[in-house]
Design a protein around this motif. Structure first.
Motif, PDB file in Angstrom:
ATOM      1  N   ALA A  95       0.847  -1.197   0.000  1.00 36.56           N
ATOM      2  CA  ALA A  95       0.000   0.000   0.000  1.00 36.56           C
ATOM      3  C   ALA A  95       0.881   1.244   0.000  1.00 36.56           C
ATOM      4  N   VAL A  96       0.404   2.302  -0.650  1.00 37.48           N
ATOM      5  CA  VAL A  96       1.155   3.557  -0.702  1.00 37.48           C
ATOM      6  C   VAL A  96       0.297   4.672  -0.126  1.00 37.48           C
ATOM      7  N   VAL A  97       0.925   5.500   0.732  1.00 38.07           N
ATOM      8  CA  VAL A  97       0.230   6.592   1.424  1.00 38.07           C
ATOM      9  C   VAL A  97       0.969   7.901   1.153  1.00 38.07           C
ATOM     10  N   PHE A  98       0.233   8.925   0.731  1.00 40.02           N
ATOM     11  CA  PHE A  98       0.811  10.259   0.587  1.00 40.02           C
ATOM     12  C   PHE A  98       0.498  11.053   1.850  1.00 40.02           C
ATOM     13  N   SER A  99       1.520  11.282   2.652  1.00 38.74           N
ATOM     14  CA  SER A  99       1.297  12.023   3.898  1.00 38.74           C
ATOM     15  C   SER A  99       2.044  13.341   3.915  1.00 38.74           C
ATOM     16  N   GLY A 100       2.704  13.671   2.797  1.00 37.14           N
ATOM     17  CA  GLY A 100       3.343  14.976   2.672  1.00 37.14           C
ATOM     18  C   GLY A 100       2.482  15.877   1.806  1.00 37.14           C
ATOM     19  N   ARG A 101       3.007  17.064   1.497  1.00 36.82           N
ATOM     20  CA  ARG A 101       2.256  18.007   0.664  1.00 36.82           C
ATOM     21  C   ARG A 101       2.310  17.602  -0.808  1.00 36.82           C
ATOM     22  N   GLY A 131      -4.702   9.826   2.593  1.00 38.10           N
ATOM     23  CA  GLY A 131      -3.524   9.926   3.452  1.00 38.10           C
ATOM     24  C   GLY A 131      -3.565   9.039   4.677  1.00 38.10           C
ATOM     25  N   THR A 132      -2.949   9.503   5.764  1.00 36.63           N
ATOM     26  CA  THR A 132      -2.850   8.690   6.982  1.00 36.63           C
ATOM     27  C   THR A 132      -4.226   8.423   7.599  1.00 36.63           C
ATOM     28  N   ALA A 133      -5.140   9.394   7.485  1.00 37.54           N
ATOM     29  CA  ALA A 133      -6.493   9.173   7.998  1.00 37.54           C
ATOM     30  C   ALA A 133      -7.152   8.040   7.220  1.00 37.54           C
ATOM     31  N   GLY A 134      -6.893   7.984   5.916  1.00 36.92           N
ATOM     32  CA  GLY A 134      -7.426   6.901   5.096  1.00 36.92           C
ATOM     33  C   GLY A 134      -6.829   5.558   5.466  1.00 36.92           C
ATOM     34  N   LEU A 135      -5.566   5.562   5.897  1.00 39.76           N
ATOM     35  CA  LEU A 135      -4.938   4.306   6.328  1.00 39.76           C
ATOM     36  C   LEU A 135      -5.634   3.762   7.566  1.00 39.76           C
ATOM     37  N   PHE A 136      -5.898   4.626   8.527  1.00 41.14           N
ATOM     38  CA  PHE A 136      -6.583   4.178   9.745  1.00 41.14           C
ATOM     39  C   PHE A 136      -7.959   3.587   9.430  1.00 41.14           C
ATOM     40  N   GLU A 137      -8.624   4.173   8.427  1.00 47.42           N
ATOM     41  CA  GLU A 137      -9.959   3.716   8.057  1.00 47.42           C
ATOM     42  C   GLU A 137      -9.932   2.635   6.976  1.00 47.42           C
ATOM     43  N   LYS A 138      -8.738   2.242   6.559  1.00 48.07           N
ATOM     44  CA  LYS A 138      -8.544   1.177   5.540  1.00 48.07           C
ATOM     45  C   LYS A 138      -9.262   1.517   4.237  1.00 48.07           C
ATOM     46  N   LEU A 188       4.371  -1.290   3.101  1.00 46.01           N
ATOM     47  CA  LEU A 188       3.728   0.011   3.253  1.00 46.01           C
ATOM     48  C   LEU A 188       4.734   1.076   2.821  1.00 46.01           C
ATOM     49  N   VAL A 189       4.356   1.903   1.850  1.00 44.37           N
ATOM     50  CA  VAL A 189       5.220   2.963   1.333  1.00 44.37           C
ATOM     51  C   VAL A 189       4.645   4.308   1.747  1.00 44.37           C
ATOM     52  N   LEU A 190       5.436   5.096   2.480  1.00 48.59           N
ATOM     53  CA  LEU A 190       5.013   6.414   2.944  1.00 48.59           C
ATOM     54  C   LEU A 190       5.799   7.476   2.184  1.00 48.59           C
ATOM     55  N   VAL A 191       5.091   8.422   1.569  1.00 45.98           N
ATOM     56  CA  VAL A 191       5.712   9.423   0.702  1.00 45.98           C
ATOM     57  C   VAL A 191       5.569  10.804   1.332  1.00 45.98           C
ATOM     58  N   GLY A 192       6.693  11.500   1.518  1.00 46.87           N
ATOM     59  CA  GLY A 192       6.632  12.836   2.101  1.00 46.87           C
ATOM     60  C   GLY A 192       8.000  13.405   2.416  1.00 46.87           C
TER      61      GLY A 192
END
Length: 624
Positions: A95-101, A131-138, A188-192
């Motif tokens: 999964a990839v998450v954009f948590s930066g601008r 983003g991260t809120a979406g990760l918590f809510e899957k 899990l890939v976090l981008v920021g």
């Protein structure tokens, strides 16, 4: 659109079709990504991850980093092409998450991730929506080549979105772990930027301690360019954003030299989200190199010189007076967004303001300020006073993007020039026009460089995640070379962590973080500007680089801040070759004189390195 719009939390997921794009966008989407030689087949099956050498963090920080991380000497990883078709990792769910601008090129990163895993049986890439809120809510959607066909070469994060939230507290880390387990993820890939990648290090460590097998990978991203260090030569999106801003600045500067009656004060976004702590001005410096304005007010230089607000205003006014003497009542001044954080009296005021919960009435704010800060606050124009009282950012820091620094400077310079006119020291005109540039550029069409860089980072992060390299950042080095000469790999995030200066003690263990990189005033990029700024102030040397070039001879040009960067990994390799050569020449049976010379020289070198590694030097460097 190609898919029905659906609400996912606070975000509306509405994928677009290729046919809905403009003719230019469709042409851009069809561009084939260029990749380093090691990733030539764009497949996880044709690449091997080689462990190169053990890493370390700063020696005096090591004891503190060990308090938070079980491993601090994990090896560097370099990706190399291979003809040996070994066992292919199968059934990967990354999964990839954009948590930066937002930044140009993020969609191309998704393309690289998906393409790299296409040869892995049963594997999927999931995009986390919101983003991260979406990760918590899957909240996830499967990313496929067909879906991404309409997003390659486009700017922004409109497919998946983002949030400003972090993965910081123990509860947030555990919520992330549970979400990953329930989604059945293997990666899990976090981008920021720096905060996101600092969080990534702690997420990986938390997962490890809880027995989770999910590999957590970080990716450097951000138009402000401060997520760079010895391992990271560029943040994704920086090159495109600089070019997009430079076009706007170039247009405006030449308009000024055409009308010959305005002074343009342009504040440039630099991601100044650290509030009263020192900001960076990489974007402003790069834009100045590309456009040649009359003056550049750089956060790091003002900080280094300890200039007061009065001294800064005097410098600008002196430039205006000098140009007026030559009959030039116009000019262009670039202002870094975080400039006020570098002015000593303003830094103190901002620090005190951030300690007050907002919103708060002015009558209740003033008694909470010290005498000096209260006097400064009351001396400021009403518009700045009101902006200092605005709601804070998610990290409780002042919203620097909401402070009209350029308008403040223009107003104070106008007052100074009026005073000089009364004294007979100025007889020209001064008509300031103020602008803020930033939002116009951070979702621009990515340059060729950022398209290829993003794609390479995406493929690299997929390979690292599938290989189990948790706690690593995907990196690409030798970026000044043609794309095929780039080197892709991974660096343990622990090697980038540093302890905040002056916070460590025998009983208190500060949380190590990745520090934002500031402009090096002794670096090549700033030296170029320093050599030409005197002429820029006097004459019209304005240059307009035009829009981002998508084809032709200029399309491959990259930002000078990137092309001129020192290659740390390349130098490490050279050093290892020299040491290997010494080892070969000083084997048993060699000339005793060779042994004595080598021993004495290495002993001297060791003494010099001991001086460099002293804690005091590091603290001095950070407090500048």
């Amino acid at each position: 659109v190609s898919g029905k719009a659906q609400r996912m939390g606070d975000f509306i997921y509405a994928p677009q079709s290729l046919e809905s794009l403009s003719e230019l966008q469709q042409w851009r989407c069809a561009r084939s990504h260029q990749v380093p030689k090691a990733l030539g087949e764009k497949s996880i099956t044709a690449v091997e991850a080689h462990r190169v050498s053990a890493t370390m963090c700063a020696e005096h920080d090591m004891p503190y980093v060990r308090k938070f991380f079980t491993t601090v000497e994990a090896p560097l990883v370099e990706l190399k092409a291979t003809d040996c078709k070994g066992a292919v990792p199968a059934d990967q769910r990354i999964a990839v998450v954009f948590s930066g601008r937002s930044a140009p090129g993020c969609h191309d990163l998704l393309c690289g991730l998906v393409d790299a895993l296409r040869s892995s049986p049963g594997s999927k890439v999931l995009g986390v929506v919101g983003g991260t809120a979406g990760l918590f809510e899957k909240q996830t959607v499967e990313l496929t080549p067909e879906l991404l066909k309409a997003y390659a070469g486009t700017g922004g994060l409109e497919l998946l979105g983002r949030t400003v939230g972090r993965l910081y507290t123990e509860q947030e880390l555990e919520s992330a772990r549970k979400a990953c387990d329930e989604l059945g993820l293997t990666g899990l890939v976090l981008v920021g930027g720096t905060r996101t990648n600092t969080d990534t290090a702690y997420v990986a460590e938390h997962f490890k301690r809880k027995g989770s097998k999910v590999s957590v990978i970080g990716v450097p991203c951000g138009i402000e360019g401060k997520m760079v260090n010895e391992f990271v030569e560029a943040a994704l999106g920086f090159d495109s954003a600089c070019k997009a801003v430079a076009q706007l600045v170039g247009n405006t500067a030449i308009d000024g030299s055409s009308a010959r009656k305005y002074y343009y004060f342009m504040r440039l976004m630099d991601g100044a989200s650290t509030g009263g702590r020192a900001s960076s001005s990489h974007l402003a410096l790069e834009v100045a190199l590309q456009t040649k304005p009359n003056m550049l007010l750089l956060t790091e230089e003002v900080d280094d010189k300890r200039l007061s607000l009065r001294e800064l205003v005097k410098e600008v006014a002196d430039m205006v007076v000098s140009r007026t003497a030559d009959g030039r009542n116009f000019g262009t001044v670039l202002v870094a967004e975080g400039l006020l954080t570098a002015i000593p009296e303003f830094r103190t005021l901002i620090s005190e303001m951030e300690a007050i919960t907002m919103p708060c009435p002015l009558a209740e704010v003033l008694p909470q300020l010290t005498q000096w800060s209260r006097a400064l606050f009351q001396s400021l124009p009403d518009f700045i006073q009101q902006q200092l009282l605005l709601e804070r950012q998610s990290n409780a820091a002042l919203q620097m993007s909401q402070l009209e620094t350029e308008r403040l400077l223009a107003s104070l310079v106008e007052d100074e020039l009026a005073h000089r006119k009364k004294l007979g020291n100025f007889n020209g005109s001064f008509s300031p026009v103020c602008q803020f540039i930033g939002y116009q550029a951070r979702c621009s069409v990515p340059s060729d460089f950022d398209m290829d860089y993003a794609y390479t980072l995406g493929a690299t992060s997929a390979i690292l995640a599938a290989g189990g390299f948790s706690g690593y950042m995907a990196v690409v080095s030798d970026l000044s070379r043609p794309v095929e000469g780039w080197r892709a790999g991974g660096v343990p995030l622990t090697a980038m962590l540093r302890v905040p200066a002056g916070s460590a003690s025998g009983t208190f263990y500060p949380r190590p973080v990745i520090f934002p990189h500031r402009v090096d005033l002794e670096g090549g990029a700033f030296k170029v500007w320093r050599e030409e700024r005197k002429d820029c102030a006097k004459f019209e040397m304005y240059q307009n680089p035009g829009p981002i070039q998508l084809s032709g001879p200029s399309a491959g040009r990259i930002a000078a801040s990137i092309s001129g960067r020192f290659s740390y990994l390349q130098e490490l390799e050279r050093m290892r070759r020299h040491l290997s050569a010494i080892r070969m020449r000083c084997r048993p049976g060699c000339d005793p004189r060779s042994v004595r010379v080598a021993t004495q020289t290495l002993a001297t070198l060791q003494s010099v390195l001991d001086e460099f590694s002293a804690p005091g030097e590091e603290i001095e460097q950070r407090e500048k």
